[in-house]
Write a protein that holds these residues in place. Sequence first.
Motif, short mmCIF file in Angstrom:
data_model
loop_
_atom_site.label_atom_id
_atom_site.label_comp_id
_atom_site.label_asym_id
_atom_site.label_seq_id
_atom_site.Cartn_x
_atom_site.Cartn_y
_atom_site.Cartn_z
N SER A 30 0.81 -1.22 0.00
CA SER A 30 0.00 0.00 0.00
C SER A 30 0.85 1.27 0.00
O SER A 30 0.36 2.35 0.29
N MET A 31 2.15 1.17 -0.33
CA MET A 31 2.99 2.37 -0.36
C MET A 31 4.04 2.31 -1.47
O MET A 31 4.39 1.24 -1.96
N GLU A 32 4.52 3.49 -1.88
CA GLU A 32 5.66 3.63 -2.79
C GLU A 32 6.75 4.36 -2.03
O GLU A 32 6.49 5.41 -1.45
N LEU A 33 7.97 3.82 -2.02
CA LEU A 33 9.07 4.40 -1.26
C LEU A 33 10.11 5.00 -2.19
O LEU A 33 10.58 4.34 -3.12
N THR A 34 10.48 6.26 -1.97
CA THR A 34 11.56 6.90 -2.72
C THR A 34 12.59 7.44 -1.73
O THR A 34 12.28 7.66 -0.55
N GLU A 187 -4.95 1.45 9.96
CA GLU A 187 -4.34 0.15 9.61
C GLU A 187 -2.97 0.37 8.96
O GLU A 187 -2.02 -0.37 9.22
N PHE A 188 -2.88 1.39 8.08
CA PHE A 188 -1.61 1.69 7.43
C PHE A 188 -0.57 2.09 8.48
O PHE A 188 0.57 1.62 8.46
N ILE A 189 -0.96 2.95 9.42
CA ILE A 189 -0.02 3.43 10.44
C ILE A 189 0.48 2.27 11.30
O ILE A 189 1.67 2.20 11.63
#
Length: 245
Positions: A30-34, A187-189
């Motif tokens: 559920s995330m994109e990391l840069t 939920e994401f946190i």
Amino acid sequence: MERKVKVAAVSYLNTKPLLYGFKDHKVLRSMELTMDYPAKIARQLIDGEVDVALVPVAIIPKLKEYHIIADFCIGAEGPVASVCLFSEVPLQEIKRIYLDYQSRTSVALLKVLVRDYWKLNVEFVETAGGYEDQIKGTDAGLVIGDRALRQRHISPFVYDLAEAWMRFTSLPFVFAAWISNRPLPIEFIQLFNDANSIGLNSLPAVVAENSSPDYDLTTYYTQNISYRLTPAKRQGMQRFLSYLQ
């Protein structure tokens, strides 16, 4: 969630324990990391290009809305080793200080210490990189991150900013925290926090994956950087932000 949460983090050695647990973690779905340097990702968070970033806390006043979303940070309860003022002469003889372009918080902290703790009369010089060889005579330089660990072997005088802050305020210091510019699902946190904790519980594995010819990483991760965002660190952060008002 309708779209992936855009997350930005710093590519320094000090973030490796926090990022270690993201590999193969279900939060990645559920995330994109840069990755980039602190001032750059701070700008991305302010401009809304990312939703969450491990950002210098000095940018908090510039955000229209902010939420500290994790129980972890880049902090220090003593010498941090990688955020230092470097010089060839003692503090009171410094005339000019080159500022590191990569971090707003470290520059802001330096200016607070110069004005209110060390009480120096110096000229500040903005830089865009490649200024380390100018640190000579009465010209000092603020250097952060991995480059600071290298500079420790070059400059005879090293003034650790986190250590100076502790002496000045008796409070720990928070250099960066995970901050979002909008509310995020609980939920994401929870998953995000869990991913952060994995590396801190697996420090030998983190050290094995990374290397520094300049500094012992076990010492760095266990004695210099303090990763848990404790009530005392939150108090130190509020004190620092009050100096920026």
